[in-house]
Design an enzyme around this catalytic site. Structure first.
Site, PDB file in Angstrom:
ATOM      1  CB  CYS A 296       5.929  -4.256  13.294  1.00  0.00           C
ATOM      2  SG  CYS A 296       5.830  -3.896  11.477  1.00  0.00           S
TER       3      CYS A 296
ATOM      4  CB  CYS B 299       9.673  -5.997   7.045  1.00  0.00           C
ATOM      5  SG  CYS B 299      11.241  -5.476   7.625  1.00  0.00           S
TER       6      CYS B 299
ATOM      7  CD  GLU C 114      -2.942  -0.993   2.315  1.00  0.00           C
ATOM      8  OE1 GLU C 114      -2.670  -0.040   3.231  1.00  0.00           O
ATOM      9  OE2 GLU C 114      -4.255  -1.875   2.139  1.00  0.00           O
TER      10      GLU C 114
HETATM   11  N1  SAH Z   1      11.196  -0.633   8.785  1.00  0.00           N
HETATM   12  C1  SAH Z   1      11.222   0.788   8.821  1.00  0.00           C
HETATM   13  C2  SAH Z   1      10.214   1.715   8.163  1.00  0.00           C
HETATM   14  C3  SAH Z   1       8.696   1.231   8.198  1.00  0.00           C
HETATM   15  S1  SAH Z   1       7.877   1.317   9.641  1.00  0.00           S
HETATM   16  C4  SAH Z   1      11.554   1.108  10.365  1.00  0.00           C
HETATM   17  O1  SAH Z   1      11.165   0.142  11.196  1.00  0.00           O
HETATM   18  O2  SAH Z   1      11.877   2.227  10.701  1.00  0.00           O
HETATM   19  C5  SAH Z   1       7.481   3.035   9.978  1.00  0.00           C
HETATM   20  C6  SAH Z   1       7.293   3.426  11.404  1.00  0.00           C
HETATM   21  O3  SAH Z   1       6.118   2.752  12.081  1.00  0.00           O
HETATM   22  C7  SAH Z   1       8.439   2.759  12.279  1.00  0.00           C
HETATM   23  O4  SAH Z   1       8.949   3.617  13.406  1.00  0.00           O
HETATM   24  C8  SAH Z   1       7.868   1.285  13.110  1.00  0.00           C
HETATM   25  O5  SAH Z   1       8.392   1.038  14.189  1.00  0.00           O
HETATM   26  C9  SAH Z   1       6.161   1.977  13.213  1.00  0.00           C
HETATM   27  N2  SAH Z   1       5.368   0.892  13.431  1.00  0.00           N
HETATM   28  C10 SAH Z   1       5.350  -0.282  13.085  1.00  0.00           C
HETATM   29  N3  SAH Z   1       4.287  -0.965  13.549  1.00  0.00           N
HETATM   30  C11 SAH Z   1       3.520  -0.233  14.225  1.00  0.00           C
HETATM   31  C12 SAH Z   1       2.432  -0.353  15.109  1.00  0.00           C
HETATM   32  N4  SAH Z   1       1.722  -1.250  15.062  1.00  0.00           N
HETATM   33  N5  SAH Z   1       1.945   1.006  15.740  1.00  0.00           N
HETATM   34  C13 SAH Z   1       2.732   1.945  15.573  1.00  0.00           C
HETATM   35  N6  SAH Z   1       3.684   1.977  14.747  1.00  0.00           N
HETATM   36  C14 SAH Z   1       4.089   1.005  14.328  1.00  0.00           C
HETATM   37 FE1  SF4 Z   2      10.276  -4.103   9.543  1.00  0.00          FE
HETATM   38 FE2  SF4 Z   2       8.219  -3.656  10.944  1.00  0.00          FE
HETATM   39 FE3  SF4 Z   2      10.386  -3.573  12.009  1.00  0.00          FE
HETATM   40 FE4  SF4 Z   2      10.128  -1.574  10.333  1.00  0.00          FE
HETATM   41  S1  SF4 Z   2       9.048  -1.745  12.309  1.00  0.00           S
HETATM   42  S2  SF4 Z   2      11.866  -2.913  10.438  1.00  0.00           S
HETATM   43  S3  SF4 Z   2       8.630  -2.776   8.825  1.00  0.00           S
HETATM   44  S4  SF4 Z   2       9.113  -5.419  11.190  1.00  0.00           S
END
Ligand code: SAH
Ligand code: SF4
Length: 422
Positions: A153, A146, A126
């Site tokens: 996450c 990922c 998305e």
């Molecule tokens: N992989 C990269 C970028 C994608 S995630 C990273 O981890 O930075 C983008 C942001 O969303 C990251 O800060 C991640 O930790 C956060 N994120 C992931 N799952 C989440 C959730 N369930 N609730 C809130 N933030 C979340």
């Molecule tokens: Fe991967 Fe989600 Fe961790 Fe970002 S927050 S590194 S998308 S597993």
């Protein structure tokens, strides 16, 4: 059920191996090619060496400055060359499976990407557009799934992983501009609501700078961008090129969970703004939340941040901190966070946890988020809390695609939407 089983199985792993490779379609798209690669493409259809550079620049302009979607639109290019190019190439962007527009103007596109083996189900990622009064932010994905397994996450629980190509990354920005009618001198296609003209009130008041709707890009969709380094670099350099899409590097943010060796590379080879998914102030806890921390602990991560080029008070690193009830949200954590970031030009971005079915955490109480936020604010950090956006279409930056999984109505309701609003 499946989700929690997967999560349990993954507990203890720092990362999983990618399972899928990208297989180029028979007719490749020119989207995502650099000037040099465009010149090679021109060579492959017989353009003589003496003309390649000039022709590549022409095509570059049609592609990235004007957003051409078909070779027939390239009126300054000869009919013969257009036909020869159309024979071997397309101007395709990722296929849009669904477009959803929220009452607050947030738009979400579900995209289909080819999978490795013919006959296998295609992948879906998305891309989300969030209009605000002074800007419009596009949240872009870098991988399907990922390889990392952060415990909070949803993306980390997905089994299949493949890197996006530069074309699929640049293509997300291009399709957003296509659908929003955001190319200079080109109207939105039929059926697409124009953000500025017919959109929701917020969309109507959307970014005015240069008349552009997509003014900012955040690599915060699916995937770890620094584990798809070359493709992300090549794509972002195209997005930032001021003879093309022209979104300045100051307005592009790359979010990483802390792939330390590639932070320096990002500084040297890309030069965009950096966001770090910190989420914890102690290694013990961060090992659990962001297992990559076992490979690159907090001290190494922060040293890499200190060395990130060009940091000033006006150009700060954003530290993302997901608020997990009773896990990392105490005032002692807030104090330790302020202490930890001392000396680094930093912003702190508090993210309300976005629950998903099977997740083992809860979002912190609102009062606790406020207390935490007030503490870091009083310590001199701007600490915006990401406000929920696009609730009605479940546009959730950071854990995209969850809403498209098969969920019960209650589970769907539980997926709180939020977005980067810095
Ligand atoms: N992989 C990269 C970028 C994608 S995630 C990273 O981890 O930075 C983008 C942001 O969303 C990251 O800060 C991640 O930790 C956060 N994120 C992931 N799952 C989440 C959730 N369930 N609730 C809130 N933030 C979340
Ligand atoms: Fe991967 Fe989600 Fe961790 Fe970002 S927050 S590194 S998308 S597993």
């Amino acid at each position: 059920m499946t989700t929690s089983l997967t999560t349990d199985r993954l507990a203890g792993f720092v990362e999983k191996a990618p399972l899928e490779r990208y297989v180029a379609p028979e007719k490749p798209s020119l989207v995502g090619l650099s000037r040099a690669e465009l010149a090679d493409a021109l060579a492959s259809v017989g353009v003589p060496a003496s003309q390649r550079k000039m022709r590549a620049q022409q095509i570059w302009n049609w592609l990235y400055a004007r957003g051409a979607t078909g070779f027939e639109q390239m009126t300054s290019v000869s009919k013969e060359l257009r036909a020869a190019l159309a024979e071997k190439f397309t101007l395709g962007r990722p296929d849009i499976v669904a477009e959803q527009v929220s009452v607050d103007g947030t738009r979400k596109w579900l995209l289909r990407l080819p999978s490795e083996n013919p006959g296998e189900r295609p992948h879906e990622v998305e891309c989300v557009y969030i209009p605000e009064t002074d800007r419009g932010t596009l949240c872009v994905s870098s991988q399907v799934g990922c390889t990392l397994t952060c415990s909070f996450c949803h993306t980390g629980t997905q089994r299949l992983v493949r890197n996006l190509t530069p074309g699929e990354i640049v293509g997300q920005v291009m399709l957003a501009r296509d659908r929003l009618g955001d190319w200079s001198g080109r109207p939105a296609p039929q059926g697409a609501q124009q953000g500025a003209a017919q959109g929701a009130p917020e969309a109507a008041g959307a970014p005015k700078e240069g008349g552009r709707l997509v003014t900012n890009v955040v690599m915060m969709g699916m995937g770890e961008p620094l584990y798809n380094f070359e493709a992300v670099r090549d794509a972002l350099l195209i997005v930032a090129d001021n003879e093309g899409i022209g979104i300045s590097k100051r307005r592009i943010t790359l979010s990483t969970s802390g792939v330390v060796p590639n932070i320096a590379r990002a500084g040297a080879e890309i030069g965009v703004m950096l966001a770090i998914s910190l989420h914890a102030v102690r290694d013990e806890l961060r090992n659990e939340l962001v297992p990559l921390n076992r490979k690159y602990p907090i001290k190494e991560l922060l040293d890499a941040c200190r060395n990130y080029p060009g940091l000033t008070n006006a150009k700060r690193i954003t530290f993302e901190y997901v608020m997990l009830k009773g896990v990392n949200d105490s005032l002692a954590d807030a104090k330790a966070l302020v202490k930890l970031l001392k000396g680094i030009p930093a912003k702190i971005n508090l993210i309300p946890f976005n629950p998903w079915p099977g997740s083992r955490y809860e979002c912190s109480d609102w009062e606790q988020i406020e207390k935490f936020s007030e503490y870091v604010f009083n310590a001199g950090y701007s600490s915006p809390v990401r406000t929920p956006r696009g609730r009605d279409i479940l546009a959730a930056c950071g854990q995209l695609k969850s809403a498209t999984e098969k969920l019960s109505a209650r589970e769907r309701m539980a997926l709180r939407a939020m977005a980067m609003t810095d």
